[in-house]
Design a protein around this motif. Structure first.
Motif, mmCIF file in Angstrom:
data_model
loop_
_atom_site.group_PDB
_atom_site.id
_atom_site.type_symbol
_atom_site.label_atom_id
_atom_site.label_comp_id
_atom_site.label_asym_id
_atom_site.label_seq_id
_atom_site.Cartn_x
_atom_site.Cartn_y
_atom_site.Cartn_z
ATOM 1 N N GLY A 1 -71.261 -57.879 54.549
ATOM 2 C CA GLY A 1 -71.891 -59.191 54.618
ATOM 3 C C GLY A 1 -72.610 -59.393 55.950
ATOM 4 O O GLY A 1 -73.214 -60.436 56.206
ATOM 5 N N LEU A 2 -72.497 -58.375 56.799
ATOM 6 C CA LEU A 2 -73.086 -58.440 58.132
ATOM 7 C C LEU A 2 -73.442 -57.019 58.553
ATOM 8 O O LEU A 2 -72.661 -56.093 58.320
ATOM 9 C CB LEU A 2 -72.050 -59.040 59.104
ATOM 10 C CG LEU A 2 -72.338 -59.052 60.601
ATOM 11 C CD1 LEU A 2 -73.570 -59.887 60.923
ATOM 12 C CD2 LEU A 2 -71.125 -59.593 61.368
ATOM 13 N N ALA A 3 -74.620 -56.856 59.110
ATOM 14 C CA ALA A 3 -75.032 -55.521 59.555
ATOM 15 C C ALA A 3 -75.712 -55.617 60.907
ATOM 16 O O ALA A 3 -76.472 -56.547 61.168
ATOM 17 C CB ALA A 3 -75.973 -54.893 58.527
ATOM 18 N N PHE A 4 -75.399 -54.667 61.780
ATOM 19 C CA PHE A 4 -76.019 -54.619 63.105
ATOM 20 C C PHE A 4 -76.861 -53.365 63.227
ATOM 21 O O PHE A 4 -76.451 -52.289 62.786
ATOM 22 C CB PHE A 4 -74.955 -54.577 64.208
ATOM 23 C CG PHE A 4 -74.105 -55.807 64.280
ATOM 24 C CD1 PHE A 4 -74.495 -56.882 65.059
ATOM 25 C CD2 PHE A 4 -72.914 -55.876 63.563
ATOM 26 C CE1 PHE A 4 -73.706 -58.013 65.127
ATOM 27 C CE2 PHE A 4 -72.115 -57.009 63.633
ATOM 28 C CZ PHE A 4 -72.511 -58.085 64.415
ATOM 29 N N ARG A 5 -77.994 -53.523 63.863
ATOM 30 C CA ARG A 5 -78.843 -52.383 64.162
ATOM 31 C C ARG A 5 -78.634 -52.079 65.640
ATOM 32 O O ARG A 5 -78.874 -52.932 66.499
ATOM 33 C CB ARG A 5 -80.271 -52.824 63.878
ATOM 34 C CG ARG A 5 -81.366 -51.970 64.352
ATOM 35 C CD ARG A 5 -82.691 -52.607 63.963
ATOM 36 N NE ARG A 5 -82.929 -53.813 64.757
ATOM 37 C CZ ARG A 5 -83.476 -54.919 64.283
ATOM 38 N NH1 ARG A 5 -83.802 -55.024 63.015
ATOM 39 N NH2 ARG A 5 -83.677 -55.946 65.077
#
Lengths: 460, 161
Positions: free
Chosen positions: A329-333
């Motif tokens: 539900g959350l993604a970091f680059r």
């Protein structure tokens, strides 16, 4: 001929009265370490350090994780530099807009670029603009009080997060998400970040890298710390470590120790009986292909990679044509930073996001040090060493044939444009207030994140 | 002072600056050694035995310095204001490797304590790492170590013109 010799003699004699003036752009570690070296290797040089924000120290203030306060001890060295009467901090100056590089080159004998790498590299895959696909750099800025990142729109009311990238920034992000929030209360983390983290539902964080364990980008210290994190278990994928055992003893010490540590914990993964609530999943050999979701990300599609090439260090990832999907539900680059070209006159390689330079030399009287020159890699030691070298080089090459106005000239330009400047003593007012506000909350400081408020305090 | 209890490492550095930078006690993060070091600093300076250390730069320059039993090598560098740029940036908190030193095999083997994993982790980031490398902040001087020579890695020297 004789007259010319006499003239030269007088000239060389009079140069003793010429004070070399250098301008450094960016008050982070590279800028401060270069200033330190310049002041040391010349007995009369004047060094002005310009900073876009009203506050100094760059990534030591805004990058170093709040739960790593010891790393910030380098500030004591910077404070010592700042106390040198030949040094001046000039905050709230946006070079490229408020004053150009060309103008600075006219009023200073040399200009040094140390403005770091402020943008993050994009993945350039579909779905990257979905809600809750977050720039790792902005997340770090959010919890560390970067003014421009204080309004970050992030939803932590989800259980599963993925981080794309496995560098130390990625590990920092994972640790901040997985650390029991009470352990952050006494740090200088921003209050609004702490408040949001205290309500976070994140239970599972995947740390995804395109290559294998032998190419892992995190340092062993960062890994060891997260392996020991209270209430969190690190779960490795056994398949990722195929053949690693056979290679480990051929590696040089740093890589060997890092790999051995992973292998040690890999064995413990299989005997997982601990009742911990949070999990970290380092995942190797996967590249992001697409973020999936309608408005908000709900999963990520990864390509399954294999490695090609014989040499462990230059092996590269190739897609096998197989895919894997992981819910999130959350993604970091977090795949690295790049620099920006703050002024059109700076020779700049847009492709790699770096100032064009050869060993720190950009062009006549223009230099670069730190991440803006070397790329965003290495620890404080690397930046320090690099900055010392460039500082020494600059002093060797300083032309001192004529006087230059330096700070007086700069003040004129900025005054004409009505730009208020924040000097070091003005910053100390902000510093003092931040520490006072922190004391009330039981933390070393509460950072001020509003630039207008900073200016109000500084210029009072 | 609740801060001190909750946040030992940070507060220590804060208190250190408050007293005097040259007097700060560089320390290890290991609790048991903290106790040891804490105890040693409560001794009267006059009671401590003097020890000598010679620092050898890559260019061969030798710098002699004096310290006391119980000092770390970082303490000796700081107290003698030895001109090693950037040395001890994190002030002995095991979060950098700027106090990297290289020992002879003989001295290395005679050092009173073995490097911890955390020290080795930091050394792994140092330039010119050798099998007899240590961090100066982790070497506590004993009478037995009096007169030792330590090599300063050239990378720190290179930075000095």
């Amino acid at each position: 001929m004789q007259l010319a010799e006499i003239y030269n003699y007088i000239r060389s004699f009079s140069t003793q009265h010429i004070v070399p003036k250098v301008c450094i752009i960016g008050a982070g570690p590279a800028g401060f370490y270069a200033a330190q070296q310049l002041l040391k290797t010349s007995s009369n040089i004047k060094v002005d350090i310009l900073e876009k924000l009203p506050v100094p120290y760059g990534l030591v203030r805004f990058g170093v994780a709040p739960d790593h306060p010891e790393v910030k001890n380098v500030i004591h060295t910077f404070e010592k530099t700042a106390s040198n009467p030949r040094f001046q901090f000039i905050g709230n100056v946006n070079v490229g807009k408020d004053v150009t590089i060309k103008e600075l080159q006219e009023i200073y004998h040399a200009v040094l670029l140390t403005y770091g790498a402020e943008e993050d590299k994009l993945l350039n895959i579909p779905g990257e603009n979905l809600n809750n696909v977050i720039s790792g750099r902005r997340f770090v800025g959010w919890y560390n009080g970067v003014p421009a990142d204080s309004n970050l729109n992030i939803n932590l009311d989800v259980e599963e997060a993925v981080i794309l990238g496995q560098g130390n920034v990625a590990i920092d992000i994972a640790r901040i998400l997985l650390t029991p929030v009470d352990k952050l209360r006494n740090t200088d983390i921003t209050s609004f970040a702490l408040e949001k983290l205290s309500k976070s539902k994140i239970r599972k964080v995947s740390l995804i890298g395109r290559r294998g364990p032998l190419q892992a980008a995190f340092t062993i210290a960062e890994l060891r710390e997260i392996l020991k994190l209270d209430g969190c278990k690190t779960c490795w994928r056994v398949d990722d470590f195929t053949n690693v055992n056979q290679v480990v003893n051929t590696l040089a010490r740093p890589r060997k120790r890092l790999t051995t540590l992973m292998l040690k914990y890999l064995e413990e993964t299989s005997s997982d009986t601990e009742a911990t609530t949070k999990r970290l999943y380092p995942i190797f050999l996967r590249s992001p292909v697409e973020f999936l979701g309608s408005n908000t990300v709900h999963s990520i599609k990864l390509s399954v990679n294999s490695l090609e090439g014989n040499d462990v260090f230059t092996q590269f990832a190739v897609s096998t044509g197989l895919f894997e999907e992981i819910e999130c539900g959350l993604a970091f680059r977090s795949i690295g930073y790049k620099s920006v070209q703050i002024d059109a006159s700076i020779p700049f390689d847009i492709k790699i996001g770096r100032v064009k330079n050869i060993a720190g030399k950009v062009q006549d009287k223009l230099y670069a040090a730190g991440w803006v020159a070397t790329g965003p890699v290495g620890v404080i030691l690397s930046t320090m060493t690099n900055a010392f070298q460039i500082g020494t080089l600059m002093n060797k090459e300083l032309p001192i044939t004529e006087n230059k106005p330096g700070f007086v000239g700069l003040s004129k330009i900025l005054a004409q444009k009505g730009i208020p400047i924040v000097l070091y003593n003005d910053w100390k007012k902000i510093d003092k207030l931040e520490c006072e506000r922190g004391k009330i909350l039981g933390k070393p400081r509460e950072k001020i994140v509003d630039i207008n408020e900073m200016l109000e305090i500084a210029l009072k | 002072m609740a801060l001190v209890n909750h946040f030992k490492k940070f507060s220590r550095s804060v208190l250190n600056i408050a007293s005097n930078y040259s007097k700060y006690t560089s320390n290890t993060m290991l609790p048991f050694l903290q106790t040891t070091r804490g105890a040693s600093t409560t001794q009267q300076l006059s009671e401590k035995q003097e020890v000598n250390v010679t620092f050898v730069r890559a260019n061969g320059e030798r710098i002699k310095a004096k310290g006391k039993v119980g000092d770390t090598i970082l303490d000796i560098v700081v107290n003698n204001e030895i001109d090693l740029d950037g040395y001890g940036a994190c002030e002995g908190t095991l979060t950098c490797s700027t106090c990297h030193l290289i020992f002879s095999k003989e001295v290395y083997d005679a050092l009173p304590n073995e490097p911890t994993d955390e020290e080795l982790d930091m050394l792994d980031l140092a330039y010119e790492l050798t099998d007899t490398s240590r961090l100066g902040c982790q070497i506590v001087m004993t009478k037995k170590l009096d007169g030792i020579e330590v090599r300063v890695p050239s990378t720190i020297n290179d930075a000095r013109a």
